[in-house]
Design a protein around this motif. Sequence first.
Motif, short mmCIF file in Angstrom:
data_model
loop_
_atom_site.label_atom_id
_atom_site.label_comp_id
_atom_site.label_asym_id
_atom_site.label_seq_id
_atom_site.Cartn_x
_atom_site.Cartn_y
_atom_site.Cartn_z
N ARG A 76 0.35 -1.46 -0.18
CA ARG A 76 0.30 -0.08 0.35
C ARG A 76 1.27 1.55 -0.31
O ARG A 76 0.34 2.38 -0.67
CB ARG A 76 -0.92 0.00 1.11
CG ARG A 76 -1.65 1.07 1.55
CD ARG A 76 -2.99 0.71 2.05
NE ARG A 76 -1.82 1.28 3.23
CZ ARG A 76 -1.29 3.00 3.94
NH1 ARG A 76 -1.81 4.33 2.79
NH2 ARG A 76 -0.53 3.31 4.91
N LEU A 88 -4.87 1.00 -6.44
CA LEU A 88 -4.63 -0.38 -5.20
C LEU A 88 -5.64 -1.41 -5.33
O LEU A 88 -6.69 -0.83 -5.80
CB LEU A 88 -4.63 0.18 -3.78
CG LEU A 88 -4.17 -0.45 -2.31
CD1 LEU A 88 -2.89 -0.81 -2.57
CD2 LEU A 88 -4.75 -0.30 -1.11
N LEU A 115 -5.94 -4.94 5.04
CA LEU A 115 -6.27 -4.36 4.04
C LEU A 115 -6.89 -5.80 3.12
O LEU A 115 -6.93 -5.56 1.65
CB LEU A 115 -5.41 -4.14 3.50
CG LEU A 115 -4.51 -2.89 3.73
CD1 LEU A 115 -3.15 -2.50 3.73
CD2 LEU A 115 -5.05 -1.55 3.94
#
Length: 360
Positions: A76, A88, A115
């Motif tokens: 990231r 992303l 994430l």
Amino acid sequence: MLRRCAMNGGEGPHSYARNSSYQKGFVDVAKPIIEEEISRKLDIKHLSSTFRIADFGCSTGHNSCAAMQIITEAIRRRFEIEGLISQLPDFYVYFNDKVTNDFNTLFNSLPRERLYGAAGVPGSFHGRLLPKAVLNFAYSSCSLNWISEVPKAVLDNTSPAWNRGKIHYEGARREVREEYANQYSKDIESFLDSRAEELVQGGLMALLVPAVPASWDPNSAYTSTSELYLFGSCFMDMAKTGRFSEAKVDSFNIPVYFPIPQEFKAIIERNDKYTIERMEVLDNPGKHNLTGPKDRAAYFRATSEGMLIDHFGSEIIEELFDRYTKKLEASPLFSDPDCDKSIIMFVLLQRKPESYCSAS
Ligand SMILES: C[S@@+](CC[C@H](N)C(=O)[O-])C[C@H]1O[C@@H](n2cnc3c(N)ncnc32)[C@H](O)[C@@H]1O
């Protein structure tokens, strides 16, 4: 057959979750290296909208989650630094371990703030687990020392490699170590072949492999194999008191192998499906997380209790680990973590494009 080789599940006093601070050292020491390599080597310009990561041999999760956090955060950051954060990808993590692993504890320990989406992939990492060319990043820590089975010759009383009265190759005949080394080499080749199918071309694989130096002075140092030798001596002591027969010990060996770095490198080079992007030997800071012999015995119990119960029954466990703890306490060597010369190999591999692999 060893059915319950997985680590102790749950979160109780003997669980892997509560007794894996030694293995946490692997993640801690590799963190800056993984971050650096992701910032230097990962080609973020040619990624698809989903980035798939897999951890092979994740166990019940605390160390694995820490590693997945490091990898996804580093990627990231890379997108952020390059002004591409709007592109992303979605992250997906496949957590692999044996079918007997406690995946419930793993999924309970996933951090809320993460994430990635997560999936469990039960099965042996010595074979194929995932579809072809789906993985962007493979990872494994502290797991590749487990071999797929105890070499048959080691348990065969007609073989020169019969390992009578011992549970591992340290201090045993040369033939015993050779049998283990051959099995290890075959297993790592299968692991590399399977991952080569699953990785996309150019995909990265970070391996943290428990290993030993080519030699060490047993008067002033020890390694994981020395610990297994000491642990093994407790079995013969117990057999002598009649707790079980010597034949019961002869029919049991622990399926782990600790290569030296040159040996591991040679297996990768023979395989020829990867370029070695980085390989270095690291010291495990996690050895200082074990504050004494009790901790050391507890960490060992969390990793081995299942297979010990399978073979010897649960009624021997308390006495066995009491004996082992006393032996550790009696030894100035084993009581000092600085004398632990076990090493970690950090290896970063990149999947070669198919056309670059020599036909074999
Ligand atoms: C010492 S634990 C390491 C766990 C975790 N990676 C960590 O760093 O804490 C080793 C793990 O490898 C797993 N393992 C061993 N052989 C395996 C195999 N053939 N396939 C999948 N997992 C395996 C064990 O079940 C165990 O959970």
